[in-house]
Design a protein around this motif. Structure first.
Motif, PDB file in Angstrom:
ATOM      1  N   TYR A  40       0.818  -1.219   0.000  1.00 25.67           N
ATOM      2  CA  TYR A  40       0.000   0.000   0.000  1.00 25.67           C
ATOM      3  C   TYR A  40       0.849   1.265   0.000  1.00 25.67           C
ATOM      4  N   GLN A  76       5.229  -1.179  11.969  1.00 24.90           N
ATOM      5  CA  GLN A  76       3.786  -1.073  11.693  1.00 24.90           C
ATOM      6  C   GLN A  76       2.933  -1.339  12.939  1.00 24.90           C
ATOM      7  N   SER A  77       2.065  -2.347  12.887  1.00 29.35           N
ATOM      8  CA  SER A  77       1.123  -2.529  14.000  1.00 29.35           C
ATOM      9  C   SER A  77       1.758  -3.057  15.279  1.00 29.35           C
ATOM     10  N   LYS A  80       1.413  -0.712  18.010  1.00 28.84           N
ATOM     11  CA  LYS A  80       0.180  -0.667  18.819  1.00 28.84           C
ATOM     12  C   LYS A  80       0.419  -1.290  20.191  1.00 28.84           C
ATOM     13  N   PHE A 108      -8.088  -5.737  10.311  1.00 30.04           N
ATOM     14  CA  PHE A 108      -7.577  -4.730  11.255  1.00 30.04           C
ATOM     15  C   PHE A 108      -8.042  -3.309  10.974  1.00 30.04           C
ATOM     16  N   ASN A 127      -7.010  -1.043  14.134  1.00 27.61           N
ATOM     17  CA  ASN A 127      -6.652   0.347  13.871  1.00 27.61           C
ATOM     18  C   ASN A 127      -7.505   1.332  14.670  1.00 27.61           C
ATOM     19  N   GLU A 171       2.262   6.521   4.847  1.00 30.99           N
ATOM     20  CA  GLU A 171       1.083   6.185   5.660  1.00 30.99           C
ATOM     21  C   GLU A 171       0.011   7.271   5.517  1.00 30.99           C
ATOM     22  N   ASN A 178      -7.915   4.873   7.559  1.00 32.46           N
ATOM     23  CA  ASN A 178      -7.596   5.337   8.911  1.00 32.46           C
ATOM     24  C   ASN A 178      -8.176   6.732   9.160  1.00 32.46           C
ATOM     25  N   TYR A 202      -0.566   8.475  15.007  1.00 31.83           N
ATOM     26  CA  TYR A 202      -0.780   7.080  14.579  1.00 31.83           C
ATOM     27  C   TYR A 202       0.102   6.724  13.377  1.00 31.83           C
ATOM     28  N   CYS A 206       3.371   3.946  13.415  1.00 25.66           N
ATOM     29  CA  CYS A 206       3.432   2.797  12.489  1.00 25.66           C
ATOM     30  C   CYS A 206       4.753   2.783  11.723  1.00 25.66           C
ATOM     31  N   TYR A 253      -5.231 -10.013  14.901  1.00 27.74           N
ATOM     32  CA  TYR A 253      -6.487  -9.660  14.223  1.00 27.74           C
ATOM     33  C   TYR A 253      -7.417 -10.864  14.104  1.00 27.74           C
ATOM     34  N   GLY A 270       2.687  -7.121  12.623  1.00 25.38           N
ATOM     35  CA  GLY A 270       2.566  -5.887  11.843  1.00 25.38           C
ATOM     36  C   GLY A 270       2.709  -6.201  10.363  1.00 25.38           C
ATOM     37  N   VAL A 271       2.157  -5.340   9.506  1.00 26.35           N
ATOM     38  CA  VAL A 271       2.230  -5.633   8.066  1.00 26.35           C
ATOM     39  C   VAL A 271       3.623  -5.413   7.453  1.00 26.35           C
TER      40      VAL A 271
HETATM   41  N1  GLN Z   1      -0.046   1.214   8.924  1.00 23.13           N
HETATM   42  C1  GLN Z   1      -0.951   0.119   8.814  1.00 23.13           C
HETATM   43  C2  GLN Z   1      -2.383   0.623   8.888  1.00 23.13           C
HETATM   44  O1  GLN Z   1      -2.608   1.576   9.575  1.00 23.13           O
HETATM   45  C3  GLN Z   1      -0.702  -0.855   9.927  1.00 23.13           C
HETATM   46  C4  GLN Z   1      -1.514  -2.092   9.787  1.00 23.13           C
HETATM   47  C5  GLN Z   1      -0.877  -3.334  10.302  1.00 23.13           C
HETATM   48  O2  GLN Z   1       0.326  -3.438  10.549  1.00 23.13           O
HETATM   49  N2  GLN Z   1      -1.693  -4.342  10.399  1.00 23.13           N
HETATM   50  O3  GLN Z   1      -3.277   0.071   8.315  1.00 23.13           O
END
Ligand code: GLN
Length: 317
Positions: A40, A76-77, A80, A108, A127, A171, A178, A202, A206, A253, A270-271
């Motif tokens: 993405y 990334q996640s 969180k 997510f 998210n 991002e 988001n 946020y 990430c 997730y 995380g992605v």
């Molecule tokens: N930056 C990604 C998002 O906000 C993080 C998602 C993830 O790692 N699952 O969608």
């Protein structure tokens, strides 16, 4: 009828661990090419998919690693998890008035439950929940993303674990869902700061880069009742217990049940292809491999953790 051996708590055998990790490495790389890197944002899409790293740190401070364990990647996640640790430490149980503790069973970045559940996200690891946690930290800190970055630097004892500005810009440029989530939260009175200020935090959290070794260090306190060799991480007792419970039930997730079935450790993915996992009383471990499955979790990372808990008999079950 099968014969049962009496139950004993299995302690990790660190003498054989290097051999076990080599075996895992050899076996998982057979799966290269079966997943897909996150695409993405261009900078994530460009990551070489055929990489694998793993680092394990025992609560005695012994470290073991293999493959590209010292290569930094986008957490990334996994951020969180650190944001939740920080928010729970600052505010305690109060945070649960604004975010739940149940698995969502949804992707997510889904918006589906948020409206019907009155703007209270199911948990802090989807998210919507993480955006609420960013907002909670934004109420406490004038530069909230830096506060999270500093918290991670302290946990890992490495100030080089920083926000990557190119990833953060990506991002923001692609964060339509988001942004929708944050606006819905605002409309439903569960966002106190400006939408842009919260999203800025946020997106930046990430975009923090870390390697497996530092991730294992930063999560040691979750394996070691809130303490690590670098720091005492939490002011309240039992914070590690709460966080591990949420990792176990919400950390991957809508694939969390499958992960618990195969791996059996509290974890957060995380992605960027990273996963951290915790064997309470024994070790923390981080794996990284950029190819993801359909749920957005690292394919080789999950396979490696399944092999680790099977070969060493160290799942929590
Ligand atoms: N930056 C990604 C998002 O906000 C993080 C998602 C993830 O790692 N699952 O969608």
């Amino acid at each position: 009828m099968t014969l049962c051996t009496p139950y004993q708590t299995q302690q990790l055998d660190t003498n054989t661990l290097p051999e076990v990790m080599e075996r895992i490495y050899r076996e998982v790389v057979e799966d290269y090419g079966k997943g897909k890197v996150a695409d993405y944002i261009p900078v994530l899409k460009e990551v070489n998919p055929r990489q694998f790293g793993m680092a394990l740190r025992t609560i005695d401070g012994e470290e073991f690693s293999i493959g590209q364990a010292s290569a930094p990647f986008s957490i990334q996640s996994i951020s969180k998890l650190f944001a939740l640790m920080l928010a729970l430490d600052i505010y305690g149980e109060e945070i649960w008035e604004r975010v739940g503790r149940e698995p969502s069973g949804m992707r997510f970045n889904s918006l589906l439950l948020l409206e019907s559940e009155g703007g209270i996200p199911r948990n802090p690891f989807i998210n919507a929940g993480a955006i609420v946690i960013s907002d909670i930290i934004a109420a406490y800190s004038s530069i909230p993303a830096k506060r999270i970055q500093d918290f991670i630097a302290g946990l890992s004892n490495n100030p080089d674990n920083r926000i990557d500005p190119v990833v953060a810009a990506g991002e923001k440029a692609t964060g339509f869902l988001n942004t929708a989530i944050a606006n819905l939260l605002k409309a439903l009175n569960n966002l106190h700061s400006d939408v842009d200020r919260t999203l800025d935090c946020y997106f930046k959290q990430c975009a923090i880069s870390m390697n497996c070794i530092d991730l294992a260090r930063a999560t040691e306190c979750l394996a070691n009742r809130g303490c690590s060799n670098f720091n005492s991480c939490f002011s309240a007792n039992n914070t590690h217990k709460r966080i591990n419970a949420i990792m176990l039930t919400c950390g991957l997730y809508d694939a969390v049940g499958n992960f618990a079935y195969h791996v059996g450790l509290p974890a957060k993915s995380g992605v960027g292809g990273g996963i951290v996992a915790v064997a309470p009383g024994q070790y923390s471990v981080a794996v990284w491999s950029p190819e993801l499955d359909d749920y957005g979790n690292s394919l080789l990372g999950q396979a490696a953790l399944e092999k680790l808990t099977s070969y060493t008999q160290t799942s929590v079950f």
